[in-house]
Write a protein that holds these residues in place. Structure first.
Motif, PDB file in Angstrom:
ATOM      1  N   ILE A 168      78.134  26.093  14.909  1.00  0.00           N
ATOM      2  CA  ILE A 168      78.241  27.465  15.419  1.00  0.00           C
ATOM      3  C   ILE A 168      77.165  28.296  14.726  1.00  0.00           C
ATOM      4  O   ILE A 168      77.171  28.430  13.497  1.00  0.00           O
ATOM      5  CB  ILE A 168      79.625  28.049  15.126  1.00  0.00           C
ATOM      6  N   ALA A 169      76.241  28.835  15.500  1.00  0.00           N
ATOM      7  CA  ALA A 169      75.123  29.587  14.930  1.00  0.00           C
ATOM      8  C   ALA A 169      74.909  30.880  15.709  1.00  0.00           C
ATOM      9  O   ALA A 169      74.365  30.853  16.812  1.00  0.00           O
ATOM     10  CB  ALA A 169      73.849  28.747  14.953  1.00  0.00           C
ATOM     11  N   PRO A 170      75.349  32.014  15.173  1.00  0.00           N
ATOM     12  CA  PRO A 170      75.132  33.295  15.867  1.00  0.00           C
ATOM     13  C   PRO A 170      73.854  34.000  15.400  1.00  0.00           C
ATOM     14  O   PRO A 170      73.342  33.738  14.315  1.00  0.00           O
ATOM     15  CB  PRO A 170      76.351  34.112  15.435  1.00  0.00           C
ATOM     16  N   ASP A 171      73.354  34.887  16.259  1.00  0.00           N
ATOM     17  CA  ASP A 171      72.407  35.908  15.800  1.00  0.00           C
ATOM     18  C   ASP A 171      73.250  36.976  15.106  1.00  0.00           C
ATOM     19  O   ASP A 171      74.225  37.476  15.689  1.00  0.00           O
ATOM     20  CB  ASP A 171      71.679  36.555  16.980  1.00  0.00           C
ATOM     21  N   LEU A 172      72.919  37.342  13.888  1.00  0.00           N
ATOM     22  CA  LEU A 172      73.685  38.364  13.177  1.00  0.00           C
ATOM     23  C   LEU A 172      73.555  39.720  13.894  1.00  0.00           C
ATOM     24  O   LEU A 172      72.629  39.929  14.690  1.00  0.00           O
ATOM     25  CB  LEU A 172      73.201  38.473  11.733  1.00  0.00           C
ATOM     26  N   PRO A 173      74.464  40.644  13.641  1.00  0.00           N
ATOM     27  CA  PRO A 173      74.446  41.941  14.323  1.00  0.00           C
ATOM     28  C   PRO A 173      73.073  42.622  14.298  1.00  0.00           C
ATOM     29  O   PRO A 173      72.456  42.761  13.234  1.00  0.00           O
ATOM     30  CB  PRO A 173      75.491  42.749  13.555  1.00  0.00           C
ATOM     31  N   GLY A 174      72.622  43.016  15.487  1.00  0.00           N
ATOM     32  CA  GLY A 174      71.345  43.704  15.614  1.00  0.00           C
ATOM     33  C   GLY A 174      70.142  42.794  15.618  1.00  0.00           C
ATOM     34  O   GLY A 174      69.026  43.238  15.902  1.00  0.00           O
ATOM     35  N   HIS A 175      70.335  41.524  15.288  1.00  0.00           N
ATOM     36  CA  HIS A 175      69.238  40.567  15.215  1.00  0.00           C
ATOM     37  C   HIS A 175      69.155  39.750  16.502  1.00  0.00           C
ATOM     38  O   HIS A 175      70.174  39.462  17.136  1.00  0.00           O
ATOM     39  CB  HIS A 175      69.424  39.627  14.025  1.00  0.00           C
ATOM     40  N   GLY A 176      67.946  39.370  16.861  1.00  0.00           N
ATOM     41  CA  GLY A 176      67.783  38.527  18.030  1.00  0.00           C
ATOM     42  C   GLY A 176      68.402  39.164  19.259  1.00  0.00           C
ATOM     43  O   GLY A 176      68.092  40.296  19.627  1.00  0.00           O
ATOM     44  N   PHE A 177      69.329  38.443  19.880  1.00  0.00           N
ATOM     45  CA  PHE A 177      69.915  38.886  21.141  1.00  0.00           C
ATOM     46  C   PHE A 177      71.343  39.414  20.973  1.00  0.00           C
ATOM     47  O   PHE A 177      72.041  39.628  21.967  1.00  0.00           O
ATOM     48  CB  PHE A 177      69.886  37.728  22.143  1.00  0.00           C
ATOM     49  N   THR A 178      71.772  39.641  19.729  1.00  0.00           N
ATOM     50  CA  THR A 178      73.091  40.228  19.470  1.00  0.00           C
ATOM     51  C   THR A 178      72.961  41.749  19.400  1.00  0.00           C
ATOM     52  O   THR A 178      72.013  42.274  18.814  1.00  0.00           O
ATOM     53  CB  THR A 178      73.690  39.697  18.153  1.00  0.00           C
ATOM     54  N   GLU A 179      73.934  42.439  19.977  1.00  0.00           N
ATOM     55  CA  GLU A 179      73.902  43.902  19.975  1.00  0.00           C
ATOM     56  C   GLU A 179      74.019  44.461  18.558  1.00  0.00           C
ATOM     57  O   GLU A 179      74.591  43.823  17.661  1.00  0.00           O
ATOM     58  CB  GLU A 179      75.049  44.448  20.831  1.00  0.00           C
ATOM     59  N   SER A 180      73.518  45.668  18.383  1.00  0.00           N
ATOM     60  CA  SER A 180      73.647  46.365  17.099  1.00  0.00           C
ATOM     61  C   SER A 180      75.029  47.002  16.991  1.00  0.00           C
ATOM     62  O   SER A 180      75.541  47.549  17.973  1.00  0.00           O
ATOM     63  CB  SER A 180      72.582  47.448  16.957  1.00  0.00           C
ATOM     64  N   PRO A 181      75.638  46.941  15.809  1.00  0.00           N
ATOM     65  CA  PRO A 181      76.948  47.571  15.607  1.00  0.00           C
ATOM     66  C   PRO A 181      76.794  49.019  15.202  1.00  0.00           C
ATOM     67  O   PRO A 181      75.674  49.533  15.084  1.00  0.00           O
ATOM     68  CB  PRO A 181      77.515  46.746  14.451  1.00  0.00           C
ATOM     69  N   SER A 182      77.916  49.684  14.963  1.00  0.00           N
ATOM     70  CA  SER A 182      77.871  51.004  14.348  1.00  0.00           C
ATOM     71  C   SER A 182      77.337  50.857  12.931  1.00  0.00           C
ATOM     72  O   SER A 182      77.196  49.744  12.415  1.00  0.00           O
ATOM     73  CB  SER A 182      79.267  51.625  14.338  1.00  0.00           C
ATOM     74  N   GLU A 183      77.061  51.966  12.295  1.00  0.00           N
ATOM     75  CA  GLU A 183      76.390  51.936  10.993  1.00  0.00           C
ATOM     76  C   GLU A 183      77.113  51.079   9.973  1.00  0.00           C
ATOM     77  O   GLU A 183      76.499  50.329   9.211  1.00  0.00           O
ATOM     78  CB  GLU A 183      76.237  53.364  10.461  1.00  0.00           C
ATOM     79  N   ASP A 184      78.470  51.151   9.926  1.00  0.00           N
ATOM     80  CA  ASP A 184      79.199  50.380   8.931  1.00  0.00           C
ATOM     81  C   ASP A 184      79.109  48.882   9.178  1.00  0.00           C
ATOM     82  O   ASP A 184      79.393  48.072   8.302  1.00  0.00           O
ATOM     83  CB  ASP A 184      80.675  50.808   8.897  1.00  0.00           C
ATOM     84  N   GLY A 185      78.690  48.497  10.386  1.00  0.00           N
ATOM     85  CA  GLY A 185      78.554  47.081  10.700  1.00  0.00           C
ATOM     86  C   GLY A 185      77.383  46.417  10.018  1.00  0.00           C
ATOM     87  O   GLY A 185      77.274  45.187  10.035  1.00  0.00           O
ATOM     88  N   PHE A 186      76.506  47.198   9.404  1.00  0.00           N
ATOM     89  CA  PHE A 186      75.374  46.627   8.683  1.00  0.00           C
ATOM     90  C   PHE A 186      75.666  46.449   7.197  1.00  0.00           C
ATOM     91  O   PHE A 186      74.849  45.881   6.472  1.00  0.00           O
ATOM     92  CB  PHE A 186      74.134  47.499   8.867  1.00  0.00           C
TER      93      PHE A 186
END
Length: 295
Positions: A68-86
Motif C-alpha cells: 500500500i503506497a499513497p501520495d501523502l496529503p498535498g503531494h502528487g495526485f492526493t488532495e491538500s488537507p486543511s492546514e492542520d493536516g500538514f
C-alpha cells in the motif's frame, strides 16, 4: 502551467499506474497504489516526493506482500488537507483514516525520510501497531544546524506558505530540468533519468511545492524526538552512508533514544538509496517483515 498535477495528463505514464486508485478518506481524496497479495506492507514517501519514489521497489515487494503506497496529503495526485493536516499528528491521523477506508491494517511499515516520522507518530499515537518500522534515511530527530533545529526556519516556511507567489516561483524554476538535477544530486544519490523526469514533472506544479513547504512549516520533530523513548515497535534504521540530506550520524542519535533500534548501513548510497538500489531495499524489507516477532 496548471496548479495541480492532472491524472489524465501528468499521470498518463505514471509508474505502476495499473495499481492506482482514488480513495476519499480523512476529508481528502487520496491517490494510492495497492499491488500484490500477502501480508500488508505500508510505504510512505518523504517530503516533496510521491508514489513514483517506489517505482522499482513496489513491484519487487508485491511478489510477496500486499503493498500500500499513497501520495501523502498535498503531494502528487492526493488532495491538500486543511492546514492542520500538514502537521505530523494531523498527517498521521489522515493516513490512519485512509487505511480504515481501504480495510487494511498493515503489519509491516516502511518510511523514507519524513515518511518514517509519520509512521513513528502513528505508532506512538496508537493509530497503527506494526510488527516493525523500517526507516529509510528517516528524518526522526531535528537536524543539527538544519531546518528542524533552527527556530526561525519554521516561521520562515510559514511566511513563505502565506505568499501565493512563492510556490509558483519555485515551480517555475523547476521548469529547468538542470535545476532539479542539481537538487537531486545534492541528496547524495544518483537515480535513473526517468525518475529525475518524474520529480521534474511534480516540482513544476505549485500545489506540490506548496505541500512540501507546508510540511516543513508545520512539523515539530523536537516533540517527536522527545516521544521516541516510548516507541514500542521494533525500529530498523537503514542509512545511506552518502546521504547529504539527513546526516548518517543521526541514526546514532535516534538509537540513543530507542536503544533497541538496529542500524543497517548502505555504503556509497545517498538519501534516495531505495531508488538507487531497490533490490537492496526490497531484501532488507523482506528480511524485517519475515523475521520472527520476538527477534
Amino acid at each position: 502551467m496548471t496548479r495541480r498535477p492532472d491524472w489524465v495528463h501528468d499521470g498518463r505514464d505514471w509508474p505502476n499506474r495499473i495499481a492506482s486508485q482514488f480513495v476519499p478518506a480523512g476529508g481528502i481524496v487520496w491517490h494510492v497504489q495497492v499491488m500484490g497479495e500477502g501480508p500488508a506492507v505500508l510505504l510512505l514517501h518523504g517530503t516533496g516526493a510521491a508514489t513514483h519514489s517506489w517505482a522499482r521497489l513496489l513491484p519487487l515487494l508485491a511478489r510477496s506482500f500486499t503493498v500500500i503506497a499513497p501520495d501523502l496529503p498535498g503531494h502528487g495526485f492526493t488532495e491538500s488537507p486543511s492546514e492542520d493536516g500538514f502537521t505530523l499528528p494531523g498527517m498521521a491521523a489522515r493516513v490512519a483514516a485512509l487505511l480504515d477506508a481501504l480495510g487494511h491494517r498493515p503489519g509491516f511499515t516502511v518510511g523514507h525520510s519524513a515518511g518514517a516520522a509519520v509512521l513513528a507518530r502513528m505508532a506512538l499515537d496508537g493509530l497503527l501497531v506494526p510488527r516493525s518500522i523500517v526507516s529509510l534515511n528517516g528524518a526522526l530527530v531535528p537536524i543539527r544546524n538544519g531546518p528542524g533545529d533552527v527556530p526561525w526556519f519554521s516561521g520562515l516556511a510559514r511566511f513563505m506558505v502565506t505568499l501565493p507567489v512563492v510556490p509558483w516561483v519555485l515551480s517555475w524554476q523547476a521548469a529547468d530540468r538542470a535545476t532539479v538535477e542539481r537538487l537531486l544530486a545534492g541528496t547524495g544519490s544518483t537515480i535513473p533519468p526517468e525518475q529525475v523526469a518524474l520529480y521534474t514533472r511534480l516540482l513544476r506544479k505549485p500545489s506540490h511545492v506548496a505541500a512540501a513547504l507546508a510540511m516543513m512549516a508545520a512539523w515539530d520533530l523536537r516533540t517527536l524526538a522527545g516521544d521516541l523513548p516510548r516507541l514500542a515497535v521494533p525500529l530498523i534504521l537503514v542509512v545511506g552512508s552518502n546521504d547529504r540530506t539527513v546526516p548518517p550520524g543521526d541514526a546514532e542519535r535516534v538509537r540513543a533514544l530507542v536503544p533497541a533500534a538496529r542500524i543497517v548501513s548502505l555504503p556509497g548510497l545517498g538519501h534516495l538509496a531505495h531508488e538507487e538500489r531497490p533490490d537492496l531495499a526490497a531484501a532488507l524489507i523482506e528480511e524485517a517483515a519475515l523475521a520472527p516477532a520476538d527477534r
